[in-house]
Design an enzyme around this catalytic site. Structure first.
Site, PDB file in Angstrom:
ATOM      1  N   ASP A   1      -2.213  -4.955   8.325  1.00 53.36           N
ATOM      2  CA  ASP A   1      -1.209  -4.541   7.353  1.00 53.36           C
ATOM      3  C   ASP A   1      -0.085  -3.919   8.194  1.00 53.36           C
ATOM      4  O   ASP A   1      -0.304  -3.571   9.360  1.00 53.36           O
ATOM      5  CB  ASP A   1      -1.860  -3.513   6.423  1.00 53.36           C
ATOM      6  CG  ASP A   1      -0.860  -2.829   5.524  1.00 53.36           C
ATOM      7  OD1 ASP A   1      -0.051  -3.531   4.906  1.00 53.36           O
ATOM      8  OD2 ASP A   1      -0.886  -1.578   5.449  1.00 53.36           O
TER       9      ASP A   1
ATOM     10  N   ASP B   1       2.899  -1.479   6.931  1.00 52.80           N
ATOM     11  CA  ASP B   1       3.269  -0.111   6.574  1.00 52.80           C
ATOM     12  C   ASP B   1       2.024   0.774   6.512  1.00 52.80           C
ATOM     13  O   ASP B   1       1.119   0.513   5.723  1.00 52.80           O
ATOM     14  CB  ASP B   1       3.982  -0.143   5.215  1.00 52.80           C
ATOM     15  CG  ASP B   1       4.382   1.234   4.757  1.00 52.80           C
ATOM     16  OD1 ASP B   1       4.439   2.144   5.591  1.00 52.80           O
ATOM     17  OD2 ASP B   1       4.638   1.395   3.556  1.00 52.80           O
TER      18      ASP B   1
ATOM     19  N   ASP C   1      -4.353   0.613   5.362  1.00 50.39           N
ATOM     20  CA  ASP C   1      -4.317   2.061   5.085  1.00 50.39           C
ATOM     21  C   ASP C   1      -4.343   2.336   3.579  1.00 50.39           C
ATOM     22  O   ASP C   1      -4.427   3.497   3.180  1.00 50.39           O
ATOM     23  CB  ASP C   1      -3.037   2.685   5.662  1.00 50.39           C
ATOM     24  CG  ASP C   1      -1.807   2.220   4.902  1.00 50.39           C
ATOM     25  OD1 ASP C   1      -1.664   0.994   4.703  1.00 50.39           O
ATOM     26  OD2 ASP C   1      -1.004   3.073   4.490  1.00 50.39           O
TER      27      ASP C   1
HETATM   28  P1  B16 Z   1       9.500  -4.105   0.316  1.00 49.49           P
HETATM   29  P2  B16 Z   1       2.515  -3.110   3.408  1.00 49.49           P
HETATM   30  C1  B16 Z   1       4.215  -2.437   1.450  1.00 49.49           C
HETATM   31  O1  B16 Z   1       3.965  -2.728   2.800  1.00 49.49           O
HETATM   32  C2  B16 Z   1       4.396  -0.955   1.224  1.00 49.49           C
HETATM   33  O2  B16 Z   1       3.190  -0.270   1.511  1.00 49.49           O
HETATM   34  C3  B16 Z   1       4.789  -0.697  -0.213  1.00 49.49           C
HETATM   35  O3  B16 Z   1       4.999   0.682  -0.420  1.00 49.49           O
HETATM   36  C4  B16 Z   1       6.072  -1.488  -0.531  1.00 49.49           C
HETATM   37  O4  B16 Z   1       6.459  -1.307  -1.881  1.00 49.49           O
HETATM   38  C5  B16 Z   1       5.823  -2.959  -0.248  1.00 49.49           C
HETATM   39  O5  B16 Z   1       5.432  -3.116   1.111  1.00 49.49           O
HETATM   40  C6  B16 Z   1       7.030  -3.821  -0.515  1.00 49.49           C
HETATM   41  O6  B16 Z   1       8.022  -3.528   0.418  1.00 49.49           O
HETATM   42  O7  B16 Z   1      10.195  -3.378  -0.788  1.00 49.49           O
HETATM   43  O8  B16 Z   1      10.070  -3.795   1.696  1.00 49.49           O
HETATM   44  O9  B16 Z   1       9.394  -5.585   0.070  1.00 49.49           O
HETATM   45  O10 B16 Z   1       1.685  -1.864   3.325  1.00 49.49           O
HETATM   46  O11 B16 Z   1       1.953  -4.288   2.628  1.00 49.49           O
HETATM   47  O12 B16 Z   1       2.867  -3.473   4.822  1.00 49.49           O
HETATM   48 MG    MG Z   2       0.012  -0.348   4.106  1.00 48.75          MG
END
Ligand code: B16
Ligand code: MG
Length: 221
Positions: free
Chosen positions: A9, A11, A172
Site C-alpha cells: 500500500d 499512504d 496500514d
Molecule cells: P486520492 P492508499 C489512499 O491511499 C488514502 O489512504 C486515502 O486516505 C485516500 O482517500 C485515497 O488514497 C485516495 O487518494 O484522493 O489521492 O486519489 O492508502 O490506498 O495508498
Molecule cells: Mg494506506
C-alpha cells in the site's frame, strides 16, 4: 511454495500522506460547516476520494444533501489542496526502513507491486524518487470497488503475473488488511488495530526482509 511478490500500500506504508489528506479534507469540510478530527480521519485511510467525501458528509449529518455535481466540485477542491501540499514531499519523506526493505526484496529477486487507491500514486512515487522500485503499480482509475474489496490487490498480482497465494500484501488500514486477506494473500499490518493481519508490526522500522521471510516460512498451509 515460493514467495514471488510483495505488494505495498502507499499512504501509511511507504510515506505518510494521511496528515496531508486530513488537512485538505478538513479545509473543504469547514466550507460546508462540517468539523472532524484526526481520530475520525483514521476511518478515511485506504478509502477512495469519493467514498471519503460520503463518509465526511454522513459524519456531519449531511448525507444526501449535495448533488453529484456539488460532490465532484468538493472532491476536486480537496484534491487541488492535497496536490499543492504534495510539493512538500522529498526523498526524505519515505517512512523508516522502506528504502532498505525495497532494496532487499529486489536483491532477493522477488517482485514488487503497488496497490494504492490514490489517483495521485504515480506522482507521489516520483516525488519520493522510488518509481523505479516497482515492477507493477495497479491503476487506481480502473478499480471499481474500494478496499476492503480485494480488487486492487488482485489487479496488482495479475499485473505482476503471480498468484495471490504466492504473495504478501502490506497495509496500514483495517480495510486494506481485509482486502489482502480476501484476495487470498498473506497480510502484514503496520500499526495498531490490525488484529486481522497475519503479521502485525508496530512500525515500518520492523518491516525487514528477515521478518518477511520468517513470516512466509512460518505461514499455515
Ligand atoms: P486520492 P492508499 C489512499 O491511499 C488514502 O489512504 C486515502 O486516505 C485516500 O482517500 C485515497 O488514497 C485516495 O487518494 O484522493 O489521492 O486519489 O492508502 O490506498 O495508498
Ligand atoms: Mg494506506
Amino acid at each position: 511454495m515460493m514467495l514471488n511478490a510483495v505488494v505495498f500500500d502507499l499512504d501509511g506504508v511507504i510515506t505518510d500522506t494521511a496528515h496531508l489528506h486530513f488537512l485538505a479534507w478538513r479545509a473543504v469540510a469547514q466550507e460546508i460547516d462540517i468539523t472532524f478530527d484526526e481520530v475520525f480521519n483514521e476511518q478515511l485511510k485506504g478509502i477512495s476520494r469519493m467514498d471519503s467525501l460520503q463518509r465526511i458528509l454522513k459524519h456531519g449529518g449531511k448525507a444526501g444533501m449535495f448533488s453529484e455535481e456539488q460532490c465532484l466540485a468538493l472532491a476536486a477542491r480537496k484534491n487541488a489542496l492535497y496536490v499543492q501540499s504534495l510539493a512538500s514531499l522529498t526523498q526524505d519523506s519515505l517512512l523508516p526502513g522502506i528504502r532498505e526493505v525495497l532494496a532487499d526484496i529486489r536483491a532477493a529477486k522477488v517482485k514488487i507491486g503497488l496497490a494504492s487507491v490514490s489517483l495521485n500514486a504515480p506522482g507521489i512515487l516520483h516525488a519520493l524518487g522510488i518509481h523505479q522500485a516497482f515492477d507493477f503499480c495497479a491503476d487506481a482509475s480502473r478499480i471499481h470497488r474500494s478496499k476492503p474489496d480485494p480488487e486492487i490487490f488482485l489487479a496488482a498480482c495479475k499485473g505482476l503475473n503471480v498468484r495471490p497465494e504466492e504473495a504478501i500484501g502490506i497495509e496500514d488500514a483495517a480495510a486494506g488488511v481485509e482486502a489482502i486477506n480476501a484476495a487470498g494473500m498473506l497480510s502484514v499490518g503496520i500499526g495498531p488495530g490490525l488484529d486481522h493481519a497475519g503479521l502485525q508490526l508496530h512500525s515500518t522500522q520492523e518491516l525487514t526482509w528477515e521478518r518477511l521471510t520468517a513470516f512466509w516460512a512460518a505461514r499455515a498451509y
